[in-house]
Design a protein around this motif. Structure first.
Motif, PDB file in Angstrom:
ATOM      1  N   ASN A   1       0.851  -1.181   0.000  1.00 43.01           N
ATOM      2  CA  ASN A   1       0.000   0.000   0.000  1.00 43.01           C
ATOM      3  C   ASN A   1       0.894   1.241   0.000  1.00 43.01           C
ATOM      4  OD1 ASN A   1      -2.180   1.708   0.228  1.00 43.01           O
ATOM      5  ND2 ASN A   1      -2.488   1.335   2.411  1.00 43.01           N
TER       6      ASN A   1
ATOM      7  N   ASP B   1      -3.989   2.844  11.022  1.00 40.48           N
ATOM      8  CA  ASP B   1      -4.980   2.013  10.317  1.00 40.48           C
ATOM      9  C   ASP B   1      -4.375   1.401   9.048  1.00 40.48           C
ATOM     10  OD1 ASP B   1      -6.811   2.627  12.255  1.00 40.48           O
ATOM     11  OD2 ASP B   1      -7.806   4.209  11.082  1.00 40.48           O
TER      12      ASP B   1
ATOM     13  N   THR C   1      -3.744  -2.588   8.304  1.00 41.86           N
ATOM     14  CA  THR C   1      -4.294  -3.203   7.097  1.00 41.86           C
ATOM     15  C   THR C   1      -3.210  -3.902   6.287  1.00 41.86           C
ATOM     16  OG1 THR C   1      -5.961  -1.482   7.009  1.00 41.86           O
ATOM     17  CG2 THR C   1      -5.628  -2.765   5.009  1.00 41.86           C
ATOM     18  N   ASP C   2      -2.068  -3.234   6.112  1.00 39.56           N
ATOM     19  CA  ASP C   2      -0.955  -3.797   5.344  1.00 39.56           C
ATOM     20  C   ASP C   2       0.352  -3.378   6.010  1.00 39.56           C
ATOM     21  OD1 ASP C   2       0.739  -4.893   3.496  1.00 39.56           O
ATOM     22  OD2 ASP C   2       0.208  -3.550   1.855  1.00 39.56           O
TER      23      ASP C   2
ATOM     24  N   THR D   1       3.115  -1.190   4.247  1.00 41.71           N
ATOM     25  CA  THR D   1       2.730   0.131   3.761  1.00 41.71           C
ATOM     26  C   THR D   1       3.960   1.021   3.605  1.00 41.71           C
ATOM     27  OG1 THR D   1       0.573  -0.025   4.813  1.00 41.71           O
ATOM     28  CG2 THR D   1       1.360   2.179   4.296  1.00 41.71           C
TER      29      THR D   1
END
Length: 132
Positions: A60, A90, A94-95, A98
């Motif tokens: 990401n 966040d 999520t990843d 990132t």
């Protein structure tokens, strides 16, 4: 003048197969002895099927811009310094791969950039890229 065989000699032309049978028996023995030697198993390493590799998704990417006025925009959305940390947390949850790309305008206050980097570090994002 005609040549003819005398009638008294009635020799028949026959093929003597005894030597032929002898040769065939010798060849049979030779093949029986050599056949087990030639049929030994060969040790080989055959290639194994490889399971298909699933495609790897790229990480990401987030772009953080710091303007001359000290405003922050994360992916073209304005954010405050407090919101920046929660959004980066966040995104990191999520990843974990990132990547944060930090862009600062020319003449931007250095303290604004350092504050943004401190929030990024506190959020757990470890992949930070500085761009112009």
């Amino acid at each position: 003048m005609v040549f003819s065989a005398p009638a008294s000699r009635s020799e028949l032309a026959e093929i003597n197969i005894t030597p032929l049978v002898d040769v065939m028996l010798v060849l049979l023995v030779i093949f029986m002895v050599t056949a087990p030697v030639l049929s030994r198993p060969i040790e080989t390493m055959l290639p194994q099927a490889v399971p298909p590799v699933k495609p790897v998704e790229p990480p990401n990417d987030l772009v953080l811009r710091v303007d001359l006025s000290g405003t922050y925009t994360l992916d073209d959305r304005p954010v405050t310094l407090a919101e920046l940390r929660t959004r980066l947390e966040d995104a990191h949850i999520t990843d974990p791969r990132t990547v944060l790309h930090v862009e600062a305008s020319d003449g931007t206050d250095y303290q604004q950039v350092v504050s943004a980097l401190a929030q990024a570090e506190a959020s757990g994002v470890s992949n930070i890229v500085m761009r112009n």
